[in-house]
Design an enzyme around this catalytic site. Structure first.
Site, PDB file in Angstrom:
ATOM      1  N   ASP A 295       0.864  -1.176   0.000  1.00  0.00           N
ATOM      2  CA  ASP A 295       0.000   0.000   0.000  1.00  0.00           C
ATOM      3  C   ASP A 295       0.909   1.237   0.000  1.00  0.00           C
ATOM      4  OD1 ASP A 295      -2.184   1.650  -0.030  1.00  0.00           O
ATOM      5  OD2 ASP A 295      -3.203   0.717   1.651  1.00  0.00           O
TER       6      ASP A 295
HETATM    7  C1  BGC Z   1      -5.219   3.075   0.326  1.00  0.00           C
HETATM    8  C2  BGC Z   1      -5.514   2.015  -0.711  1.00  0.00           C
HETATM    9  C3  BGC Z   1      -5.450   2.617  -2.098  1.00  0.00           C
HETATM   10  C4  BGC Z   1      -4.107   3.292  -2.291  1.00  0.00           C
HETATM   11  C5  BGC Z   1      -3.937   3.891  -3.663  1.00  0.00           C
HETATM   12  C6  BGC Z   1      -3.970   3.876  -0.001  1.00  0.00           C
HETATM   13  O1  BGC Z   1      -3.808   4.949   0.846  1.00  0.00           O
HETATM   14  O2  BGC Z   1      -5.080   2.461   1.585  1.00  0.00           O
HETATM   15  O3  BGC Z   1      -6.774   1.443  -0.470  1.00  0.00           O
HETATM   16  O4  BGC Z   1      -5.657   1.621  -3.057  1.00  0.00           O
HETATM   17  O5  BGC Z   1      -3.973   4.307  -1.331  1.00  0.00           O
HETATM   18  O6  BGC Z   1      -4.677   5.031  -3.833  1.00  0.00           O
END
Ligand code: BGC
Length: 733
Positions: A295
């Site tokens: 993530d």
């Molecule tokens: C979130 C994810 C997301 C990613 C990309 C992160 O902060 O936890 O769910 O897919 O950002 O935007």
């Protein structure tokens, strides 16, 4: 209609050969580049320059040609991301792939996006109810269609990968991402999540109208002890395996080729450092063959936040060796540089790099990126009337009528209605995060033609509709005016709830509503006029003291772009409500036991006392179940159990009812929940009509994670519960 691929998907063997051949030609730098994913800003012209062409060719060259970057994500410009027109997306994607085509081995970039309730970042896309609402529909066909439509619209935008679906289980109502989940129940989330994946990917996600998904956030992310986003979960391995792992297992079986990692920590180990979860369980036990993506910035955070690494370099080593294949870095090439050093010094073996890159290239082949199909025509594939109608239907089925004293609802069309409250006249509050922008609150960017609650009421009403409130969530509401105006109206619709938020920004200290909403409610109720409470927002905010004094309660959660119309359909009885709660609605801010609580939670001084239980939801007609039966009262270990029950529409209107089948293991070596949902069916019945439903429960439905952490079934007595009836059966050796 969408142009389905006529050619058969490439066989696994053919892809394997191509990947091996490609890998054998790659330099270490090219391999590590494939493992690197950067945010759009890394290739974008600074936002302030307001350039028409938002991609900076020099930066793009640096990322794709010099650093061999394998993946890019997001829309311009973090943190103020916003939706682009479909034409701009197509152009940007062409620019990116043209650059990739200039690389030595011409490996395409895989571009990912958060299209969690439709194509978030493409203007005028069909934006569905959020997952919590989709779960409330108990209608897996709608989840399937949402998957189909989302894939089609994202693909039509030229994008190649969707960071959806959220397979986390929503058992912590304070958590600001509760609404991204399919609720608190494992079975419901499994059914809805896998249906979505199947609609989204079809049998072959290289088809021109299909798209790979990504299961997130593996695993245990959704259960922070203190309710705040990205804080520790205290989940032992038995509970992890029983409540949090099964949806991911189901998502892997449904064919999702990617997993995104838990941004926080479980049991003291950050998700991005957890070899046991990422490799032993995910690969070894679940047999996952796809890619694991980190993530946002979470590898670096092993050093900056979690302090389990002594340097950024050690953080990279820990994460890659734990099993992460791709790093969502996202703003620089540090991961690339550090991993290169680690491999050169022998601290990370090349075999691990080859393994990760093999998985990434396999995904790119399977997604058809090496032989791209022509993009779908916009006409007939994007925001079609049919898709919008499906969206409205999903919204209608996702709304929960929780209380309806003296049949205050449906409203008469000519009733004079006073509408007030901070959520009555905004589209954002019905859509939540990841709507046009990341946080979703840019009301000015919402499509003009979509209706807020008050606008949808005005459209349907033949009576007088007045609205008192502002044009933003925080705009003060003149309570005295509400009291004065109420005299001229028959009924008050009080629209309360939450403003829009996503992720950590949505953290709260308590589920209580803010005082200004309570004051407004008290004043409205004190007028003596009948009050219907409507709530909108991603979490079950505490409404108990208001609920007790109003006649009707409609729980809207986040019903999406057609939410206003759908709510008006229900308020006026143009649609008979059938949504059911996919979570337990707490009575008090600390009363957060889910429906499948353990016996100890209702023993002696403990009591399970929610405001509304899981599965609660009224209709304008009534239903009754009867004649619950199990086919055999003794079942040999390993056999299926056939359960049947009659469901009858006992009221005067046609309607849909979801029949929920629960079981309880009467005595077991690990404490069992008082009941657990194992099957459900939604049927539509005319007044007086009865249908006999049959359900087949499998040994898996009777199983649990035993003392030694293995899934087992123990012989003995079980109960099956539907409505007010309970029947028993015994599993014999
Ligand atoms: C979130 C994810 C997301 C990613 C990309 C992160 O902060 O936890 O769910 O897919 O950002 O935007």
């Amino acid at each position: 209609m969408a142009g389905r691929s006529m050619s058969a998907p490439q066989s696994n063997k053919a892809i394997e050969n191509k990947v091996n051949h490609l890998l054998s030609q790659m330099t270490l730098e090219e391999k590590i580049g494939q493992m690197t994913q950067v945010d759009f800003t890394v290739i974008g012209v600074p936002k302030e320059q307001n350039a028409e062409d938002q991609i900076d060719p020099v930066k793009l060259e640096n990322a794709v040609l010099k650093h061999h970057v394998g993946s890019i994500l997001n829309t311009p410009f973090t943190p103020d991301t916003k939706a682009q027109s479909i034409e701009i997306w197509r152009k940007m994607m062409r620019t990116v792939q043209d650059e990739a085509a200039k690389t030595r081995l011409k490996i395409p970039v895989i571009y990912g996006i958060d299209a969690i309730h439709g194509a978030t970042y493409t203007q005028n896309s069909v934006l569905f109810p959020q997952a919590i609402n989709m779960a409330a529909t108990f209608n897996s066909e709608l989840a399937f269609k949402e998957g189909e439509i989302t894939a089609r619209e994202v693909r039509a935008s030229g994008l190649q990968w969707n960071f959806s679906t959220v397979m986390d289980i929503g058992r912590q109502p304070l958590w600001p991402r509760l609404w991204e989940t399919f609720g608190e129940d494992v079975h419901l989330a499994t059914v809805m999540g896998t249906s979505y994946i199947k609609g989204h990917q079809g049998d072959d996600f290289s088809a021109a109208d299909k798209l790979p998904t990504c299961l997130k956030h593996y695993v245990g992310y959704s259960y922070p002890l203190n309710g705040k986003d990205r804080t520790p979960a205290w989940i032992g391995e038995r509970m992890l395996r029983e409540y949090f792992l099964p949806t991911f297992e189901a998502g892997v079986k449904a064919g999702s080729p990617a997993v995104m990692v838990n941004s926080a920590e479980v049991d003291g180990i950050p998700g991005h450092a957890n070899y046991h979860y990422l490799t032993t369980i995910l690969r070894g036990e679940l047999g996952f063959k796809g890619i694991t993506v980190s993530d946002w910035a979470d590898i670096e955070r092993l050093y900056t936040r979690d302090k389990i690494a002594a340097s950024p370099k050690e953080a990279v080593k820990i994460a890659v060796m734990a099993g992460i294949d791709m790093s969502m870095v996202p703003f620089d090439f540090s991961f690339y540089d550090l991993l290169l050093e680690l491999v050169k010094s022998g601290e990370v073996p090349v075999s691990r790099i080859n393994e990760a890159v093999t998985r990434i290239l396999t995904l790119k082949y399977r997604a058809g990126l090496f032989e791209p199909k022509p993009l779908l025509a916009v006409e007939g594939n994007f925001a079609t009337a049919e898709a919008i109608e499906t969206n409205r239907q999903a919204a209608r089925e996702s709304i929960v009528l929780a209380k309806n004293d003296h049949n205050i609802l449906p409203l008469k069309k000519d009733a004079n209605i006073l509408v007030t409250g901070p959520t009555a006249n905004l589209l954002s509050v019905m859509n939540g995060g990841w709507t046009i922008t990341w946080q979703g609150f840019a009301e000015n960017l919402y499509p003009q033609e979509k209706l807020t609650v008050v606008e949808a009421i005005q459209k349907k009403s033949t009576g007088k509709v007045s609205y008192i409130g502002g044009n933003s969530f925080d705009a003060p509401i003149d309570i005295q005016k509400v009291v004065d105006e109420a005299k001229k109206h028959d009924i008050i619709l009080l629209s309360l709830g939450e403003h829009t938020y996503a992720e950590t920004i949505g953290n709260i200290e308590s589920l209580n509503l803010d005082q200004s909403q309570i004051d407004l409610a008290n004043a409205a109720i004190a007028t003596g006029k009948p009050v219907v409470l409507l709530t909108l927002g991603g979490r079950p905010r505490i409404i108990t003291s208001i609920e007790e004094r109003v006649d009707g309660v409609v729980l809207g959660f986040l019903p999406g772009m057609e939410g206003g119309d759908a709510i008006a359909d229900i308020l006026y009885g143009d649609y008979n409500p059938n949504g059911k709660l996919p979570i337990t609605y707490p009575r008090n801010t600390n009363g957060i036991s889910p429906y499948d609580y353990k016996p100890i939670e209702s023993f002696e001084q403990n009591s399970y006392n929610p405001l509304y239980p899981f599965g609660h939801g009224l209709s304008y007609t009534t239903f009754a179940t009867s004649g619950l039966k199990v086919e055999k009262d003794k079942i040999k270990m390993g056999g299926n159990i056939v359960v049947s029950v009659n469901v009858k529409n006992t009221g005067a209107l046609k309607g849909k009812e979801t029949v929920l089948v629960y079981i309880n293991d009467v005595a077991a070596s690990v404490t069992r929940p008082n009941k657990q949902l194992k099957a459900f069916k939604k049927v539509e019945l005319a007044p007086g009509q009865t249908e006999n439903l049959s359900f087949t429960l499998t040994p898996h439905d009777l199983s649990f994670i035993g003392v030694d952490l293995k899934r087992i079934v123990e012989p003995g007595d079980f109960k099956v519960m539907v409505g007010n009836e309970t029947v028993g059966f015994t599993v014999i050796k």
